[in-house]
Design a protein around this motif. Sequence first.
Motif, PDB file in Angstrom:
ATOM      1  N   UNK A 109       8.442  -6.758  -5.696  1.00  0.00           N
ATOM      2  CA  UNK A 109       8.179  -5.840  -6.799  1.00  0.00           C
ATOM      3  C   UNK A 109       7.469  -4.630  -6.193  1.00  0.00           C
ATOM      4  N   UNK A 110       8.252  -3.586  -5.945  1.00  0.00           N
ATOM      5  CA  UNK A 110       7.740  -2.440  -5.198  1.00  0.00           C
ATOM      6  C   UNK A 110       7.540  -1.237  -6.115  1.00  0.00           C
ATOM      7  N   UNK A 111       6.347  -0.671  -6.031  1.00  0.00           N
ATOM      8  CA  UNK A 111       5.994   0.519  -6.815  1.00  0.00           C
ATOM      9  C   UNK A 111       6.207   0.261  -8.313  1.00  0.00           C
ATOM     10  N   UNK A 112       5.768  -0.897  -8.761  1.00  0.00           N
ATOM     11  CA  UNK A 112       5.964  -1.297 -10.155  1.00  0.00           C
ATOM     12  C   UNK A 112       4.663  -1.665 -10.843  1.00  0.00           C
ATOM     13  N   UNK A 113       3.782  -2.376 -10.158  1.00  0.00           N
ATOM     14  CA  UNK A 113       2.603  -2.929 -10.820  1.00  0.00           C
ATOM     15  C   UNK A 113       1.713  -1.844 -11.422  1.00  0.00           C
ATOM     16  N   UNK A 114       1.719  -0.650 -10.826  1.00  0.00           N
ATOM     17  CA  UNK A 114       0.905   0.444 -11.352  1.00  0.00           C
ATOM     18  C   UNK A 114       1.383   0.927 -12.717  1.00  0.00           C
ATOM     19  N   UNK A 115       2.603   0.538 -13.112  1.00  0.00           N
ATOM     20  CA  UNK A 115       3.156   0.907 -14.417  1.00  0.00           C
ATOM     21  C   UNK A 115       2.779  -0.076 -15.515  1.00  0.00           C
ATOM     22  N   UNK A 116       2.163  -1.204 -15.174  1.00  0.00           N
ATOM     23  CA  UNK A 116       1.963  -2.298 -16.118  1.00  0.00           C
ATOM     24  C   UNK A 116       0.553  -2.292 -16.697  1.00  0.00           C
ATOM     25  N   UNK A 117       0.462  -2.561 -17.985  1.00  0.00           N
ATOM     26  CA  UNK A 117      -0.840  -2.693 -18.625  1.00  0.00           C
ATOM     27  C   UNK A 117      -1.488  -4.032 -18.296  1.00  0.00           C
ATOM     28  N   UNK A 118      -0.695  -5.073 -18.201  1.00  0.00           N
ATOM     29  CA  UNK A 118      -1.224  -6.428 -18.015  1.00  0.00           C
ATOM     30  C   UNK A 118      -0.987  -6.882 -16.574  1.00  0.00           C
ATOM     31  N   UNK A 119      -1.654  -6.266 -15.648  1.00  0.00           N
ATOM     32  CA  UNK A 119      -1.422  -6.558 -14.238  1.00  0.00           C
ATOM     33  C   UNK A 119      -1.779  -7.995 -13.856  1.00  0.00           C
ATOM     34  N   UNK A 120      -2.937  -8.549 -14.250  1.00  0.00           N
ATOM     35  CA  UNK A 120      -3.219  -9.955 -13.903  1.00  0.00           C
ATOM     36  C   UNK A 120      -2.187 -10.919 -14.470  1.00  0.00           C
ATOM     37  N   UNK A 121      -1.690 -10.639 -15.654  1.00  0.00           N
ATOM     38  CA  UNK A 121      -0.678 -11.501 -16.263  1.00  0.00           C
ATOM     39  C   UNK A 121       0.621 -11.444 -15.458  1.00  0.00           C
ATOM     40  N   UNK A 122       0.964 -10.279 -14.936  1.00  0.00           N
ATOM     41  CA  UNK A 122       2.159 -10.154 -14.100  1.00  0.00           C
ATOM     42  C   UNK A 122       2.020 -10.986 -12.832  1.00  0.00           C
ATOM     43  N   UNK A 123       0.859 -10.931 -12.194  1.00  0.00           N
ATOM     44  CA  UNK A 123       0.647 -11.728 -10.980  1.00  0.00           C
ATOM     45  C   UNK A 123       0.761 -13.214 -11.291  1.00  0.00           C
ATOM     46  N   UNK A 161      -8.904  -3.488  -4.649  1.00  0.00           N
ATOM     47  CA  UNK A 161      -8.525  -3.889  -6.001  1.00  0.00           C
ATOM     48  C   UNK A 161      -7.193  -4.635  -6.009  1.00  0.00           C
ATOM     49  N   UNK A 162      -6.267  -4.193  -5.196  1.00  0.00           N
ATOM     50  CA  UNK A 162      -4.960  -4.846  -5.090  1.00  0.00           C
ATOM     51  C   UNK A 162      -5.120  -6.276  -4.574  1.00  0.00           C
ATOM     52  N   UNK A 163      -5.923  -6.425  -3.541  1.00  0.00           N
ATOM     53  CA  UNK A 163      -6.184  -7.746  -2.971  1.00  0.00           C
ATOM     54  C   UNK A 163      -6.860  -8.656  -3.997  1.00  0.00           C
ATOM     55  N   UNK A 164      -7.849  -8.131  -4.681  1.00  0.00           N
ATOM     56  CA  UNK A 164      -8.568  -8.924  -5.681  1.00  0.00           C
ATOM     57  C   UNK A 164      -7.638  -9.399  -6.796  1.00  0.00           C
ATOM     58  N   UNK A 165      -6.669  -8.585  -7.144  1.00  0.00           N
ATOM     59  CA  UNK A 165      -5.728  -8.930  -8.198  1.00  0.00           C
ATOM     60  C   UNK A 165      -4.874 -10.142  -7.827  1.00  0.00           C
ATOM     61  N   UNK A 166      -4.484 -10.229  -6.542  1.00  0.00           N
ATOM     62  CA  UNK A 166      -3.614 -11.322  -6.112  1.00  0.00           C
ATOM     63  C   UNK A 166      -4.369 -12.615  -5.814  1.00  0.00           C
ATOM     64  N   UNK A 167      -5.622 -12.512  -5.406  1.00  0.00           N
ATOM     65  CA  UNK A 167      -6.313 -13.663  -4.823  1.00  0.00           C
ATOM     66  C   UNK A 167      -6.436 -14.889  -5.721  1.00  0.00           C
TER      67      UNK A 167
END
Length: 248
Positions: A109-123, A161-167
Amino acid sequence: MTETLPLTGERTAPGIWHENYWFARHDAAYRWITANLSSNRTGRVLDAGCGEGYGAELLRLAGADSVTGLDYEDTTLRHVRRVYPQINVVQGNLVQTGFADATFGFITSLQTIEHLWEQPRFIAECARILQPDGVLVLSTPNRLTFPSGNWYHTRELTAAEFTELLEPHFEITHALGLHHGATLREWEQQHGPCVDAQLATEHDDWAPELRQLVTGTRHEDFEIRPGDLDESLDLILVANPRGERTVR
């Protein structure tokens, strides 16, 4: 390819001369994936937020058993069906996909997560639909270096922040940054930042040297490497689900 999507600012596409720098920058990440990661050994591949479809097609050409392109917008998906007919196209919500648990062995998923409101839910959704020994690859613009003001972006991220989101769900195996290569650096030493130059005026008013740079930029003009993440243009994370063996 015989057609291109209209340029709205939400997603990039090949075949638009004044967009070529941004297309090549995105293309570089897909090319790194196909050159360095074994998507061809993972069975089913998902490109989540596939957009125009060029990245999903590169993954297919690299040898994936099957590639599914997931996006929400019908006009975009009709384009993918016409231009890349061997891609399996699914319309849906990235944070609630409808796929069964452990459906895919490889998710990009490239150059997509920045478009999402619910980023933790996507992960969390990626973790659910990825096989226990699967591989996830995400990229996003680096908020520290990306020009502000893209109203399609709900939240841009730093490397931390990106790392924290995935961890909570993933073990990160590669933390990489995309940077300008030698040709782009040399141009900028003479003319200044090329992104700023592109945004300063309408493309019809660009100086000849900027036109030449943009139209001539290729994926090889970018470097993807660890280190200096805060100075990178885009961030790329490769990860495995937590608690399972690492896949190389």
